[in-house]
Design a protein around this motif. Structure first.
Motif, short mmCIF file in Angstrom:
data_model
loop_
_atom_site.label_atom_id
_atom_site.label_comp_id
_atom_site.label_asym_id
_atom_site.label_seq_id
_atom_site.Cartn_x
_atom_site.Cartn_y
_atom_site.Cartn_z
N HIS A 17 -23.45 0.92 7.45
CA HIS A 17 -24.98 1.29 8.32
C HIS A 17 -25.02 -0.58 8.88
CE1 HIS A 17 -25.47 4.63 5.26
NE2 HIS A 17 -26.39 4.96 6.59
N GLY A 18 -25.96 -0.12 10.13
CA GLY A 18 -26.08 -1.61 10.89
C GLY A 18 -27.11 -1.04 11.96
N THR A 19 -27.25 -2.17 12.85
CA THR A 19 -28.28 -2.15 13.79
C THR A 19 -27.78 -2.13 15.11
OG1 THR A 19 -28.83 -4.23 13.74
CG2 THR A 19 -30.14 -2.70 12.24
N TYR A 20 -28.58 -2.35 16.20
CA TYR A 20 -28.11 -2.79 17.77
C TYR A 20 -28.88 -3.74 18.02
CZ TYR A 20 -25.54 1.56 18.81
OH TYR A 20 -24.20 2.18 18.75
N GLY A 21 -28.10 -5.06 18.31
CA GLY A 21 -27.94 -6.62 18.49
C GLY A 21 -27.73 -6.52 19.62
N CYS A 22 -28.18 -7.28 20.65
CA CYS A 22 -28.34 -8.28 22.28
C CYS A 22 -26.52 -8.47 22.59
CB CYS A 22 -28.90 -8.94 23.04
SG CYS A 22 -30.68 -8.57 22.68
N PRO A 23 -26.00 -8.04 23.44
CA PRO A 23 -26.62 -6.70 24.67
C PRO A 23 -25.65 -5.77 24.28
CG PRO A 23 -25.19 -7.61 25.50
CD PRO A 23 -25.21 -8.75 24.07
N GLY A 24 -26.73 -4.99 22.65
CA GLY A 24 -26.20 -3.38 22.78
C GLY A 24 -24.80 -3.46 21.91
N ARG A 25 -23.92 -4.34 21.43
CA ARG A 25 -23.79 -4.25 19.97
C ARG A 25 -23.70 -3.93 19.23
NH1 ARG A 25 -20.11 -9.87 19.67
NH2 ARG A 25 -20.09 -8.77 17.51
N PHE A 26 -23.19 -3.24 18.31
CA PHE A 26 -22.87 -2.54 16.96
C PHE A 26 -23.01 -3.90 15.98
CE2 PHE A 26 -22.39 0.00 12.84
CZ PHE A 26 -24.07 0.50 12.60
N GLU A 27 -23.68 -4.20 15.00
CA GLU A 27 -24.18 -5.15 13.88
C GLU A 27 -24.18 -4.37 12.50
OE1 GLU A 27 -26.96 -8.58 14.67
OE2 GLU A 27 -26.42 -8.74 16.67
N PRO A 28 -22.85 -4.40 11.83
CA PRO A 28 -22.33 -3.65 10.63
C PRO A 28 -23.55 -4.44 9.90
CG PRO A 28 -20.89 -3.89 11.42
CD PRO A 28 -21.22 -5.33 12.39
N ALA A 29 -24.61 -3.79 8.48
CA ALA A 29 -24.98 -4.34 7.63
C ALA A 29 -25.66 -3.57 6.69
CB ALA A 29 -26.84 -4.70 8.41
N GLY A 30 -25.26 -4.18 5.38
CA GLY A 30 -25.30 -3.39 4.32
C GLY A 30 -24.07 -3.29 3.67
N PRO A 31 -23.76 -2.19 2.42
CA PRO A 31 -22.38 -2.06 1.75
C PRO A 31 -22.05 -0.69 2.73
CG PRO A 31 -24.73 -1.35 0.26
CD PRO A 31 -24.82 -1.98 1.61
N TRP A 32 -20.01 -0.02 1.98
CA TRP A 32 -20.17 1.00 2.67
C TRP A 32 -20.34 2.22 2.27
CZ3 TRP A 32 -17.25 1.59 6.72
CH2 TRP A 32 -16.34 -0.12 7.13
N THR A 33 -21.22 2.90 2.39
CA THR A 33 -20.93 4.22 2.12
C THR A 33 -20.45 5.44 2.27
OG1 THR A 33 -23.58 3.58 2.51
CG2 THR A 33 -23.71 5.79 1.69
N TYR A 34 -20.50 6.23 1.40
CA TYR A 34 -19.96 8.02 0.90
C TYR A 34 -20.59 8.51 1.10
CZ TYR A 34 -15.78 5.08 -0.40
OH TYR A 34 -14.96 3.77 -0.70
N LEU A 35 -20.47 9.22 2.29
CA LEU A 35 -21.35 10.45 2.55
C LEU A 35 -20.28 11.68 3.11
CD1 LEU A 35 -23.94 9.01 5.44
CD2 LEU A 35 -24.51 8.82 3.03
N PRO A 36 -21.07 12.93 1.94
CA PRO A 36 -19.84 14.02 2.54
C PRO A 36 -21.15 14.44 3.72
CG PRO A 36 -21.87 14.44 0.66
CD PRO A 36 -21.85 12.73 1.46
#
Length: 97
Positions: A17-36
């Motif tokens: 998971h992550g958020t978008y920072g400036c300018p429009g870059r995705f910034e990963p944050a948090g642990p890796w997750t396995y989602l079916p």
């Protein structure tokens, strides 16, 4: 999302998971997750999965995992929805240049 695993009879996406920072870059944050993910999930893909697509078009779970096989650790941003069982039923690639 960067990879998937077909363990336990169901395909699971490996996401961070992550958020978008400036300018429009995705910034990963948090642990890796396995989602079916459901084999019948509604998936919309854009570039680079579909190189000429900006607006996106539907693809199958099999097409998505095939692309991940040939592009491991590419790291693309997606928006997803989980159904009542905690399985991805909708997955939309977010177009970034």
């Amino acid at each position: 999302m960067q990879r998937y695993t077909p363990e336990g009879g169901m395909t699971s996406l490996i996401v961070q998971h992550g958020t978008y920072g400036c300018p429009g870059r995705f910034e990963p944050a948090g642990p890796w997750t396995y989602l079916p993910i459901s084999e019948t999930a509604k998936i919309t893909a854009t570039a680079p999965i579909l190189p000429s697509e900006v607006m996106g078009r539907p693809i199958s779970t099999h097409e998505l995992t095939g692309w991940l096989d040939t592009h491991p650790d590419k790291g693309l941003p997606f928006r997803y929805h989980l159904n009542a069982e905690g399985v991805i039923d909708t997955l939309d690639e977010i177009y970034v240049k």
